[in-house]
Motif scaffolding. Structure first.
Motif, short mmCIF file in Angstrom:
data_model
loop_
_atom_site.label_atom_id
_atom_site.label_comp_id
_atom_site.label_asym_id
_atom_site.label_seq_id
_atom_site.Cartn_x
_atom_site.Cartn_y
_atom_site.Cartn_z
N LEU A 305 0.83 -1.20 0.00
CA LEU A 305 0.00 0.00 0.00
C LEU A 305 0.87 1.25 0.00
O LEU A 305 0.53 2.26 -0.62
CB LEU A 305 -0.93 0.00 1.23
CG LEU A 305 -2.12 -0.95 1.18
CD1 LEU A 305 -2.71 -1.13 2.58
CD2 LEU A 305 -3.20 -0.47 0.21
N GLU A 306 2.01 1.18 0.68
CA GLU A 306 2.92 2.32 0.77
C GLU A 306 3.77 2.50 -0.49
O GLU A 306 3.94 3.60 -0.99
CB GLU A 306 3.84 2.16 1.99
CG GLU A 306 3.17 2.44 3.31
CD GLU A 306 2.75 3.89 3.44
OE1 GLU A 306 3.62 4.78 3.40
OE2 GLU A 306 1.53 4.14 3.54
N LYS A 307 4.31 1.41 -1.01
CA LYS A 307 5.27 1.50 -2.11
C LYS A 307 4.59 1.69 -3.47
O LYS A 307 5.21 2.15 -4.43
CB LYS A 307 6.17 0.26 -2.13
CG LYS A 307 7.17 0.24 -0.98
CD LYS A 307 8.05 -1.00 -1.00
CE LYS A 307 9.03 -1.00 -2.15
NZ LYS A 307 10.07 0.04 -2.01
N ASP A 308 3.32 1.28 -3.58
CA ASP A 308 2.54 1.55 -4.79
C ASP A 308 3.19 0.95 -6.04
O ASP A 308 3.29 1.59 -7.09
CB ASP A 308 2.34 3.06 -4.96
CG ASP A 308 1.16 3.39 -5.87
OD1 ASP A 308 0.28 2.53 -6.00
OD2 ASP A 308 1.15 4.48 -6.44
N GLU A 309 3.60 -0.33 -5.92
CA GLU A 309 4.23 -1.01 -7.06
C GLU A 309 3.27 -1.92 -7.82
O GLU A 309 3.68 -2.64 -8.73
CB GLU A 309 5.44 -1.82 -6.57
CG GLU A 309 6.55 -0.94 -6.03
CD GLU A 309 7.72 -1.73 -5.47
OE1 GLU A 309 8.79 -1.13 -5.26
OE2 GLU A 309 7.57 -2.95 -5.23
N GLY A 310 1.99 -1.90 -7.43
CA GLY A 310 1.01 -2.68 -8.17
C GLY A 310 1.06 -4.17 -7.89
O GLY A 310 0.84 -4.98 -8.80
N ARG A 311 1.30 -4.55 -6.65
CA ARG A 311 1.31 -5.98 -6.27
C ARG A 311 -0.13 -6.48 -6.09
O ARG A 311 -1.06 -5.70 -5.91
CB ARG A 311 2.10 -6.18 -4.99
CG ARG A 311 3.58 -5.84 -5.10
CD ARG A 311 4.35 -6.91 -5.83
NE ARG A 311 5.75 -6.57 -6.02
CZ ARG A 311 6.70 -6.78 -5.11
NH1 ARG A 311 6.39 -7.30 -3.92
NH2 ARG A 311 7.95 -6.46 -5.37
N ILE A 312 -0.27 -7.81 -6.10
CA ILE A 312 -1.58 -8.43 -5.93
C ILE A 312 -1.65 -9.13 -4.58
O ILE A 312 -0.73 -9.87 -4.20
CB ILE A 312 -1.85 -9.44 -7.08
CG1 ILE A 312 -1.94 -8.69 -8.42
CG2 ILE A 312 -3.14 -10.22 -6.83
CD1 ILE A 312 -1.98 -9.60 -9.63
N HIS A 313 -2.74 -8.89 -3.85
CA HIS A 313 -3.00 -9.56 -2.57
C HIS A 313 -4.42 -10.12 -2.59
O HIS A 313 -5.32 -9.52 -3.20
CB HIS A 313 -2.87 -8.56 -1.41
CG HIS A 313 -1.48 -8.10 -1.16
ND1 HIS A 313 -0.73 -8.56 -0.11
CD2 HIS A 313 -0.69 -7.23 -1.84
CE1 HIS A 313 0.46 -7.97 -0.13
NE2 HIS A 313 0.51 -7.17 -1.18
#
Length: 415
Positions: A305-313
């Protein structure tokens, strides 16, 4: 960045802090502040946490919920209304009526939800007034509480989380010797009632290989596991909690032949708290407490949420088109794209009708239970219990409800 942990006296807390320490090199954590109504227990846990953290970030204790969440960017709910004594009642009362006693499914989940709703409602109103925090919820029943908050209290920045999805992903990653981020699952359902329809590794569909591997592992089938013909017929990987629905008689027998899990956990927690008083490292006994990978799920979500790299959870949030043959407002456990400080569900197409038959039934139960709480209605509570696949029959429903309300009168009253 300030993170508030509500339920700081939980014996899980050191594992959560380990997760936050792991991400502290990626995101700047200034302080973690704890709040718990059990001050004695919290002091033991937080003193141990301070030894773990050393000087990586500040560790504080708040004397009120409001002062804990003021200026917090993230608030983690991991409290248990009624404590382990409440869980013990959730597990033991149903057994008297020939029903499965389990803390999140069936009658146990019903009474746990009724205890949680008033506390969650109060806390959400306070957060709304003094903070704009994103709330990450582990308090059980996690999916049911997320349905309550998102659709009835309308607090949008509320994400339900569970360790089951990340453990599924870890198992697949180990099977194919890849990283967690290389695995994508077509995953949907409710918390503790979820299904995997497709498995992708580095973009390649490996579903059939997973089923073949599963067959090999099931050559010596434990009593509580699904047989190979089940997977051949259903063609879905299922959440372990589906055992309670599809093997009800077997699971009831297993539960009644063992000590209640709540009583086991009480003993483990007592041992942990004693060790926390002097330990410098996390004791081995914590692995017996359950909830493996819980800290990883929470910490990695905060990091992304902080780094905003577009990961999937995989999280509990509103469907919003993820499963096209389910209503958009259903809170589901589904893969979501983390971007711009929010989670956005990914489109997965239609869900399997076998899976959806459970989802619809349990979603209606969830909503009836919420309506019963909001209207303080015994009639609606009876409808909720009777609608649940693991609930009572007509002969027992009224007596069961009265007993649940009597032991939980401190939290909720229905008329």
């Amino acid at each position: 960045m300030r993170i508030a942990v509500i339920g700081g006296g939980s014996s899980y807390t050191p594992e959560l802090i380990k997760g936050l320490l792991d991400i502290s090199s990626d995101v700047e954590i200034d302080e973690v502040i704890f709040y718990d109504i059990n001050e004695e227990k919290q002091k033991i846990v937080v003193d141990f946490v301070k030894r773990l953290v050393k000087d990586r970030f500040k560790v504080l204790i708040s004397d009120s919920f409001e002062s804990a969440v003021v200026d917090a960017k993230y608030v983690i709910f991991q409290f248990r209304p009624g404590g382990l004594k409440g869980r013990e009642k959730d597990e033991s009362i149903p057994l008297k009526y020939g029903l499965i006693g389990q803390e999140t499914t069936g009658v146990g989940g019903f009474s746990a939800a009724l205890r949680a709703f008033p506390v969650v409602e109060e806390y959400i109103e306070i957060v709304r007034k003094v903070s704009s925090a994103t709330i990450i919820n582990f308090t059980n029943p996690s999916g049911h509480i997320t349905e309550f908050v998102r659709n009835y209290l309308s607090y949008e920045k509320f994400i339900g989380l569970c360790n089951v999805p990340i453990n599924f992903i870890r198992e697949i990653a180990e099977m194919f010797s890849v990283n967690l981020n290389d695995v994508f699952l077509k995953y949907y359902g409710l918390n503790h009632l979820s299904f995997i329809e497709k498995v992708y590794v580095r973009g390649k569909d490996v579903t059939e290989k997973v089923f073949e591997n599963l067959k090999l592992r099931l050559s010596n089938i434990p009593a509580e596991d699904f047989p190979t013909w089940f997977y051949d017929s259903v063609r879905l990987l299922v959440n372990p909690y589906l055992r309670y629905y599809l093997m009800e008689k077997k699971m009831f027998k297993k539960i009644t032949s063992h000590e209640l899990r709540s009583r086991e956990v009480m003993k483990i927690e007592e041992q942990l708290l004693e060790k926390y008083k002097t330990a410098a490292e996390i004791p081995e006994e914590l692995s017996k407490r359950g909830g493996s990978m819980y800290s990883t799920a929470a910490a990695h979500l905060i990091r992304d949420l902080e780094k905003d790299e577009g990961r999937i959870h995989i999280v509990n949030t509103k469907n919003n088109g993820s499963i096209t043959n389910l209503p958009d407002d259903y809170v589901l456990e589904v893969p979501s794209y983390v971007r711009s400080g929010r989670v956005h569900t990914l489109s997965q197409g239609e869900g399997d009708l076998f899976a959806l038959s459970f989802v619809h039934a349990l979603k209606m139960y969830e909503r009836l239970t919420i309506e019963a709480y909001l209207r303080r209605s015994k009639k609606l509570a009876l409808k909720a219990l009777l609608s649940h696949p693991l609930g009572p029959d007509v002969e027992d429903a009224k007596d069961l409800l009265e007993e649940i309300l009597e032991v939980n009168s401190e939290f909720v009253k229905l008329e």
